[in-house]
Design a protein around this motif. Structure first.
Motif, short mmCIF file in Angstrom:
data_model
loop_
_atom_site.label_atom_id
_atom_site.label_comp_id
_atom_site.label_asym_id
_atom_site.label_seq_id
_atom_site.Cartn_x
_atom_site.Cartn_y
_atom_site.Cartn_z
N ASP A 165 45.55 27.52 34.29
CA ASP A 165 45.47 28.26 33.04
C ASP A 165 46.10 29.43 33.21
OD1 ASP A 165 44.02 29.55 34.99
OD2 ASP A 165 42.51 30.18 33.66
N TRP A 166 47.35 29.46 33.72
CA TRP A 166 48.37 30.51 33.97
C TRP A 166 48.81 31.07 32.43
CZ3 TRP A 166 53.10 30.29 31.74
CH2 TRP A 166 53.62 28.77 31.36
N PHE A 167 48.89 30.11 31.49
CA PHE A 167 49.54 30.74 30.35
C PHE A 167 48.36 31.31 29.33
CE2 PHE A 167 48.18 26.46 30.12
CZ PHE A 167 47.39 26.00 29.07
N GLU A 168 47.25 31.43 29.92
CA GLU A 168 46.20 32.40 29.08
C GLU A 168 45.67 33.48 29.92
OE1 GLU A 168 43.11 29.34 28.76
OE2 GLU A 168 43.86 28.41 27.13
N GLN A 169 46.09 33.59 31.15
CA GLN A 169 45.64 34.63 32.01
C GLN A 169 46.58 36.10 31.68
OE1 GLN A 169 45.55 33.77 36.08
NE2 GLN A 169 44.37 31.95 35.89
N LYS B 207 32.48 34.06 47.47
CA LYS B 207 32.05 35.20 48.07
C LYS B 207 33.01 36.53 47.86
CE LYS B 207 29.86 33.02 51.82
NZ LYS B 207 30.24 32.47 53.27
N GLU B 208 34.40 36.06 47.32
CA GLU B 208 35.13 37.11 47.03
C GLU B 208 35.24 37.68 45.54
OE1 GLU B 208 38.80 37.41 48.95
OE2 GLU B 208 37.89 37.05 50.84
N ASN B 209 34.16 37.01 44.85
CA ASN B 209 33.86 37.22 43.57
C ASN B 209 34.69 36.30 42.72
OD1 ASN B 209 31.69 38.77 44.01
ND2 ASN B 209 32.98 40.65 44.03
N TYR B 210 35.41 35.61 42.97
CA TYR B 210 36.24 34.72 41.93
C TYR B 210 35.47 33.53 41.48
CZ TYR B 210 40.68 36.44 44.21
OH TYR B 210 41.44 37.33 44.30
N ASP B 211 35.48 33.33 39.97
CA ASP B 211 34.69 32.70 39.33
C ASP B 211 34.95 30.95 39.54
OD1 ASP B 211 32.91 31.69 37.50
OD2 ASP B 211 33.72 32.59 35.57
N ILE B 212 34.94 30.67 40.48
CA ILE B 212 35.40 29.23 40.77
C ILE B 212 34.73 28.13 40.03
CG2 ILE B 212 35.84 27.52 42.76
CD1 ILE B 212 37.67 30.00 43.08
N ASP B 213 33.37 28.17 39.63
CA ASP B 213 32.81 27.40 38.92
C ASP B 213 33.21 27.26 37.55
OD1 ASP B 213 31.14 27.29 41.07
OD2 ASP B 213 29.49 28.65 40.38
N ASN B 214 33.77 28.24 37.08
CA ASN B 214 34.69 28.33 35.69
C ASN B 214 35.97 27.93 35.84
OD1 ASN B 214 32.13 28.23 34.26
ND2 ASN B 214 32.22 30.66 34.48
N MET B 215 36.49 27.28 37.08
CA MET B 215 37.71 26.87 36.99
C MET B 215 38.72 28.12 37.20
SD MET B 215 37.73 23.40 37.30
CE MET B 215 38.73 22.46 36.55
N ARG B 216 38.33 29.32 37.55
CA ARG B 216 39.15 30.73 37.14
C ARG B 216 39.39 30.69 38.83
NH1 ARG B 216 40.00 32.13 32.32
NH2 ARG B 216 40.76 34.16 33.12
N TYR B 217 40.63 30.00 39.14
CA TYR B 217 41.05 30.21 40.38
C TYR B 217 42.10 31.33 40.60
CZ TYR B 217 39.23 25.45 40.73
OH TYR B 217 38.33 24.38 40.58
#
Ligand code: ABU
Length: 882
Positions: free
Chosen positions: A269-273, A328-338
């Motif tokens: 989702d690079w184009f939205e970040q 654990k480093e607070n990345y929202d992986i569940d919502n595919m925010r890598y």
């Protein structure tokens, strides 16, 4: 020594760096005693604003690898690996500073891990000074494959050049042979583009433009649009990619007509970040629209087979563990925010394993010679060489796939191709460069439903005279030609009628032939690419020139010769008396003009013949079509190499004749000579031709690019000239012949006798009047005679009686001023309307007109308007038609 000096000079910088960035982080799962630890240095790009901040995911991946390696008892037995690292922000200067900090702070480091091409380039160039091997987990720059410049560098990240064969393959697959390149001005992209250019050249693909930018891509994107780039390879880091995409949206370089190749290692989702953070002036929706349909190529970084790798994990297992670590480093992986670098995380993981394996191998070797890795120093070239050899020969199955290094230290890898469809990346296929094998899933989707074109298709459309106009002008011309032919017949049929005879019928016929040629040239003017092939067009050009030139010379020349003769007659008559017009003089004039024309035209056509030339107009949009095409209008012209010179000669010569004809027509405007009875009408026709030619010639030059307007203008000028000339010369003749079917009563045109019908009537009435007067004179003379006798008798009687002298009446023997002979021959024509006198008004005394039937043609009346009137029967002066 060199190294020591370097150490010294950088000590201050290192101290400063420590003060500014803090001490390095240490990654070690266990807490072994320092004796049993092998220390390695790590540089991770994490918190920067540009470039590749892949340390965000790669550092946790490296940490996982350290855990796994240190947990393995068969690897580096009795030893642990410890990673000392810091953030470079993908800034080469900061990266160098971090490196010095790591190297000049104890403990001794055995190897350097680094990511981001710009940083790797800097540290790998310097690391050879410390005999340190550098292993780059995240550097794609092809420049790093230079063994002379980077003799101790290895990388688990494939070189960016692996994309290029894939790009070429796709271009060939979709038939694109014209591409453009947009690149960020960084060495990694510059060297990639150099490789791409060489491959394109080899494959016969044209690179239409190569645009680069430092940080603001606005101008570069605008230039792409100007160059009509359709297939564009974009090479830039992700922050720049977002700016580019926003400009792409603004300049409308997206959609069904465009294909963008982006680098595949951006996040999904690079184009939205970070749009707000990076002050990108486009909304998410706009970015999504601009990104739709683009293609990406990327080296495979995740093991595709669900095989157990050296670590015992499959790539899926690794993904799970990495996701946990990132959460654990607070990345929202569940919502595919890598985080950035998620794609390259397996490369960092495998890089640590490669280090461990290489150390293991080196240790075994050093053990055999009683040395230990733990004693390595930056001056220990021997041990450094051993580490180099060990890593060079390291091969294993990692979570990123098969890990092996080429002689340049490059990773060998497959590439994958993806396309953004409905906002999601869809895997299209894989390409194996080594075996030239493209595995294709046929999942590509194009916005218009068909493969976009690599260029605007330009259709050449020949501008031709519109058919309606051609037909209408042609029809009028045909009518004109038929009319001219009818007039020729009329002219020949009535050639013995005085009205025709005295207008020089041959000259009239020549004029009509000229008219036919001119009207025929109207067809040739309208004959263009619609009717004639390009090869036949020069013949049409030449036919046009000949027909119009000769037609003009015959038509205008015949009229010109008439006014010329009238002028000659009126000017010469003073000296030579009135002469008869010799027809050959008229034909000689026309023939002369005709011959000059032939010579000029022959020279033109032989030396520099007329050819077909094409005028190309700017591209135009088609009236209505969904296809991506443009229209290139073209217009045919007839031109020779030195067109201006030839036209100058021809127009100059004809222009002189026109102007001279105009002068003659003006000079003879009030004169009517019996020898050329229609000179005044001819003069009018000449005025008309001259005016039209002088207007038409320059206008046609100006509007030459508008085929309809110039054809209409030219054709109408010709038609108008021809019709009006025919009308002026022939309508009075036709009217006369219709009005007076018998030759006798053509008094008006009976100029050979020098007497018109009115003159004849007047003559008869004068004769009658003369008779009356003669009778009156006879009566008066009789009376005088009687009176005279009476007087004589009276005087005789008187003399007989008183002898006195005769009276004054004796002097009246002859009548005063009226000699009998003179009265008969010379009449005071007080009733003839002449010159400026009103009809019925008496002429001033002294204007004595000879008897019209017996007059001597040489008797002069006196100059009028600069001409000498030799005889009332030769010239007639009337109101000027001007
Ligand atoms: N795949 C990330 C590469 C980053 C770089 O070459 O700088």
């Amino acid at each position: 020594m060199k190294v020591n000096l370097l150490f010294l000079s950088l000590a201050v910088a290192v101290g400063l760096a420590v003060a500014v960035f803090g001490p390095p982080h240490v990654s070690n799962a266990l807490s072994p005693k320092d004796d049993n630890v092998l220390h390695i240095a790590g540089i991770f790009p994490i918190g920067g604003k540009g470039g590749w901040q892949g340390g965000q995911a790669c550092q946790p991946a490296a940490r996982l690898a350290l855990e796994d390696v240190n947990n393995r008892t068969d690897l580096l037995p009795g030893l642990n690996l410890k990673l000392h690292w810091n953030d470079s922000e993908c800034e080469p200067g900061l990266g160098a500073s971090v490196m010095y900090n790591l190297l000049y702070n104890k403990p001794q480091k055995l190897m350097l891990l680094a990511g981001c091409s710009t940083v790797c380039t800097t540290v790998a160039e310097a690391a050879k000074m410390w005999n340190l091997v550098v292993l780059c987990y995240g550097a794609s720059s092809p420049a790093l494959s230079d063994r002379n410049r980077f003799p101790t560098l290895f990388r688990t990240h494939p070189s960016a050049t692996v994309h290029n064969p894939t790009r070429i393959k796709l271009m060939e697959k979709f038939g694109w042979s014209r591409v453009a390149i947009l690149q960020q001005a960084e060495e990694v992209f510059i060297s990639t583009v150099e490789d791409l250019e060489a491959r394109c050249k080899e494959a016969g693909i044209e690179i239409v433009t190569r645009q680069s930018f430092l940080s603001d891509p606005t101008d570069a994107v605008r230039n792409l649009r100007r160059q009509d780039a359709r297939v564009i390879v974009g090479l830039f880091y992700v922050v720049a990619a977002r700016r580019v995409l926003c400009e792409v949206y603004k300049h409308k370089l997206y959609g069904k007509s465009y294909v963008w190749f982006f680098i595949g290692w951006y996040e999904d989702d690079w184009f939205e970040q970070n749009l707000e953070k990076e002050k990108i002036n486009c909304t998410k929706e706009q970015m999504r629209i601009a990104a739709e349909g683009h293609l990406t190529t990327e080296a495979l970084m995740w093991n595709q087979n669900n095989q157990r790798t050296l670590s015992g994990m499959t790539s899926a297992d690794f993904r799970e563990r990495l996701n946990e670590a990132l959460k654990k480093e607070n990345y929202d992986i569940d919502n595919m925010r890598y985080p950035e670098g998620y794609q390259e995380a397996p490369l960092a993981y495998d890089a640590v394993w490669a280090v461990a394996l290489a150390f293991n191998k080196t240790m075994e070797k050093l053990d055999r010679v009683g040395k230990s890795l733990k004693n390595f120093t930056y001056t220990d070239k021997e041990t450094a060489d051993d580490i180099y050899s060990a890593i060079n020969s390291t091969q294993f199955l990692g979570v990123s796939g098969h890990v092996a290094f080429s002689s340049q230290g490059d990773r060998i890898a497959l590439t994958q191709i993806e396309q953004m469809t409905d906002g999601k990346y869809v895997l299209l296929g894989y390409y194996d460069t080594q075996s030239d094998n493209l595995t294709w899933n046929n999942k590509e989707k194009w916005i218009s439903g068909k493969i976009p074109q690599d260029r605007t298709i330009v259709r050449t459309v020949l501008r031709t005279v519109s058919l309606g106009l051609f037909i209408s002008m042609g029809t009028v011309s045909v009518v004109g030609i038929l009319w001219a032919i009818a007039l020729i017949v009329f002219n020949i049929m009535h050639r013995h009628r005085r009205v025709i005879e005295t207008s020089h019928p041959v000259c009239n016929t020549i004029m009509l032939v000229g008219v036919c040629l001119c009207l025929g040239s109207v067809f040739l003017l309208g004959l263009d690419g619609r009717f004639v092939e390009a090869e036949g067009y020069p013949a049409v050009c030449q036919a046009r020139a000949w027909m119009l030139t000769l037609g003009f010379t015959l038509g205008y020349g015949a009229m010109f010769s008439k006014v010329w003769r009238v002028h000659r007659l009126t000017t010469k008559s003073k000296q030579n008396g009135m002469k008869k017009v010799e027809p050959w003089k008229l034909y000689w004039m026309v023939g002369g003009l005709f011959v000059v024309d032939i010579i000029l035209m022959l020279c033109w056509q032989i030396i520099d013949p007329l050819q077909r030339s094409i005028e190309v107009f700017p591209l135009e949009d088609p009236p209505s079509t969904d296809d991506d095409i443009k229209i290139r209008p073209e217009l045919e012209h007839c031109e020779s190499q030195h067109n201006a010179v030839w036209l100058g000669i021809l127009c100059g010569y004809k222009g002189l004749i026109l102007i001279f004809g105009l002068f003659l027509a003006y000079e003879t405007r009030s004169i009517k000579v019996k020898q050329i009875n229609d000179s005044r009408y001819v003069g009018m026709a000449i005025y008309n031709v001259v005016v039209l030619c002088l207007i038409t010639a320059p206008v046609i030059m100006v509007i030459a690019s508008q085929q309809d307007a110039s054809f209409a203008f030219e054709a109408l000028a010709i038609i108008f000239c021809c019709f009006l000339s025919m009308a002026l010369v022939f309508v009075p003749k036709i009217a006369e012949i219709i009005e007076h079917p018998r030759d006798k009563v053509e008094a008006k045109y009976n100029t050979d006798a020098g007497v018109s019908k009115e003159d004849e009537d007047r003559y008869h009435s004068l004769l009658a009047e003369n008779d009356e007067l003669q009778k009156l004179i006879a009566t008066k003379e009789e009376k005088i005679r009687i009176l005279k006798i009476k007087l004589q008798e009276r005087d005789a009687m008187k003399l007989g009686t008183d002898g006195t002298a005769p009276s004054a009446a004796e002097g009246m023997n002859e009548p005063i001023g009226l000699g009998a002979g003179g009265v008969r021959n010379n009449l005071i024509l007080g009733r003839i309307h002449h010159g400026n006198s009103a009809p019925g008004q008496l002429e001033p005394a002294g204007l004595i007109l000879p008897d019209p039937l017996t007059a001597n043609s040489d008797s002069a009346i006196g100059p009028i308007s600069g001409y000498t009137r030799s005889s009332q029967s030769d010239f007639e002066f009337s109101e000027s038609y001007l």
